[in-house]
Design a protein around this motif. Structure first.
Motif, PDB file in Angstrom:
ATOM      1  N   ALA A 153       0.840  -1.202   0.000  1.00 24.67           N
ATOM      2  CA  ALA A 153       0.000   0.000   0.000  1.00 24.67           C
ATOM      3  C   ALA A 153       0.873   1.249   0.000  1.00 24.67           C
ATOM      4  CB  ALA A 153      -0.911   0.005   1.225  1.00 24.67           C
ATOM      5  N   THR A 154       0.406   2.262  -0.665  1.00 26.03           N
ATOM      6  CA  THR A 154       1.111   3.545  -0.672  1.00 26.03           C
ATOM      7  C   THR A 154       0.813   4.287   0.631  1.00 26.03           C
ATOM      8  OG1 THR A 154      -0.733   4.749  -1.658  1.00 26.03           O
ATOM      9  CG2 THR A 154       0.818   3.668  -3.175  1.00 26.03           C
ATOM     10  N   PRO A 155       1.607   5.309   0.991  1.00 31.16           N
ATOM     11  CA  PRO A 155       1.311   6.091   2.199  1.00 31.16           C
ATOM     12  C   PRO A 155      -0.110   6.679   2.184  1.00 31.16           C
ATOM     13  CG  PRO A 155       3.508   6.596   1.408  1.00 31.16           C
ATOM     14  CD  PRO A 155       2.883   5.718   0.373  1.00 31.16           C
ATOM     15  N   GLN A 156      -0.584   7.099   1.008  1.00 29.44           N
ATOM     16  CA  GLN A 156      -1.942   7.649   0.932  1.00 29.44           C
ATOM     17  C   GLN A 156      -2.987   6.572   1.232  1.00 29.44           C
ATOM     18  OE1 GLN A 156       0.391   7.934  -1.358  1.00 29.44           O
ATOM     19  NE2 GLN A 156       0.822  10.121  -1.645  1.00 29.44           N
ATOM     20  N   GLN A 157      -2.753   5.367   0.728  1.00 28.11           N
ATOM     21  CA  GLN A 157      -3.693   4.273   0.981  1.00 28.11           C
ATOM     22  C   GLN A 157      -3.673   3.863   2.454  1.00 28.11           C
ATOM     23  OE1 GLN A 157      -2.053   1.615  -1.944  1.00 28.11           O
ATOM     24  NE2 GLN A 157      -3.699   2.037  -3.441  1.00 28.11           N
ATOM     25  N   LYS A 158      -2.501   3.878   3.072  1.00 24.15           N
ATOM     26  CA  LYS A 158      -2.405   3.545   4.504  1.00 24.15           C
ATOM     27  C   LYS A 158      -3.163   4.552   5.350  1.00 24.15           C
ATOM     28  CE  LYS A 158       2.073   1.205   4.175  1.00 24.15           C
ATOM     29  NZ  LYS A 158       3.517   1.248   4.541  1.00 24.15           N
TER      30      LYS A 158
END
Length: 359
Positions: free
Chosen positions: A335-340
């Motif tokens: 997961a990307t930081p935005q998704q996290k």
């Protein structure tokens, strides 16, 4: 001064006769009791404006849906206040069309002047022309008065008018006629305007004339502009690419514009060849990849011929291009930081469905 647009030439003529005189610019239609704004000491100002509203008068710059425009954005000049007329005598239809309920202040009215203007950062109001003078070309709605104001700012230019004319190839081209007290190159005017307005507002053709057609009232006769023979062959002679960089750029230009690279002169402007900002971004990406040089979009707008671009590339330092490689085929991806962040917010309130996006 009142009754018509003030030009730099008029100001110079007044000062030539009397240096100590104070020049005051007033604006206002009869429907607003004649004077609605005032700009004092116009001779000391860097830009010709109509100044600020007088007491008990308000000025609004509104779009076609009567929304207030931000600073610097053009719209219709609308008046309200104590000086507003009741309407037109024995003309209820015209009164209802021009005097409407105030869209933002209940129980008040505003008058739609039909004039195009904008509020500058200092609060002064600049008149750009008439709403009727708007031009639509290549999908963009253009304010002719905004371009004309900038052209008049070029040293030596006395008057200017911008309009569209149909070429034999059925292509609508933006043209500029101008009057000046000295010979001025169309290419110099084009370079000047590129620093002032977006690329799609820069006329493709400039033509210097002795006078611009006027009506009996002294206004620009726009109905007669189409009859003027515009010399579209103002461009420089065809010059084929010679150096390796020029040849490579010609290939990239042809690829971006979807035209034969052998028909592109080193002096052809990218935007005159029907280029636009999206194609320009694509072109600059290819230049970075193939020539290892990074050119900003701002710099490209300032000089978008192959000859100008080669000079800029020669002076620029080498830039290593790092391509974004596609990810391999995996059963799952990190997961990307935005998704996290979205997952954390969802976990805080499991009943919320804000972050559940249906597919």
């Amino acid at each position: 001064l009142a009754g018509d647009k003030v030009s730099p030439t008029l100001i110079n003529k007044i000062l030539h006769k009397n240096l100590s005189v104070e020049i005051i610019n007033e604006y206002g239609p009869t429907e607003g009791s004649v004077a609605s704004t005032i700009q004092r000491h116009l001779d000391r100002c860097d830009r010709i404006t109509i100044g600020l509203p007088i007491s008990n008068t308000s000025i609004y710059i509104l779009d076609s849906d009567y929304r207030i425009q931000p600073v610097g954005i053009a719209g219709q000049i609308c008046l309200s206040g104590a000086g507003l007329a009741r309407g037109y005598l024995n003309q209820p239809g015209l009164t209802a069309e021009k005097f409407i309920a105030h869209p933002h202040i209940p129980s008040e009215r505003i008058y739609l002047t039909g004039d195009l203007g904008r509020i500058l950062p200092g609060g002064q109001i600049e008149v750009l022309g008439r709403i009727d003078d708007q031009i639509k070309i290549h999908g963009f709605r253009i304010e002719a008065g905004e371009i004309e104001n900038e052209v008049r700012g070029f040293p030596g230019v006395i008057e200017a008018v911008v309009f569209t004319q149909l070429r034999p190839s059925d292509e609508n081209v933006l043209c500029c006629l101008f009057v000046a007290d000295t010979m001025i190159s169309g290419n110099d005017l084009k370079k000047f305007l590129k620093q002032k307005v977006p690329y799609y507002m820069v006329p493709g053709t400039f033509q210097q004339v002795e006078e611009i057609p006027l009506t009996q009232n002294g206004k620009i006769d726009r109905s007669n502009l189409q009859r003027i023979q515009i010399e579209h062959a103002e461009e420089r002679p065809f010059v084929a690419p010679v150096s390796d960089i020029e040849k490579k750029l010609a290939g990239l230009y042809g690829r971006a514009l979807e035209i034969d690279k052998d028909k592109i002169s080193v002096h052809d402007d990218f935007f005159d060849l029907k280029g636009h900002s999206i194609k320009a971004i694509q072109l600059l990406s290819w230049i970075e990849k193939e020539l290892n040089v990074q050119i900003s979009l701002r710099d490209f707008f300032a000089g978008s011929t192959i000859a100008e671009l080669q000079t800029r590339i020669t002076r620029a330092g080498k830039h290593h291009f790092d391509p974004i490689l596609p990810a391999g085929n995996l059963t799952c991806y990190p997961a990307t930081p935005q998704q996290k962040r979205l997952h954390t917010l969802q976990e805080k309130s499991l009943r919320e469905i804000t972050y559940n996006i249906p597919i």
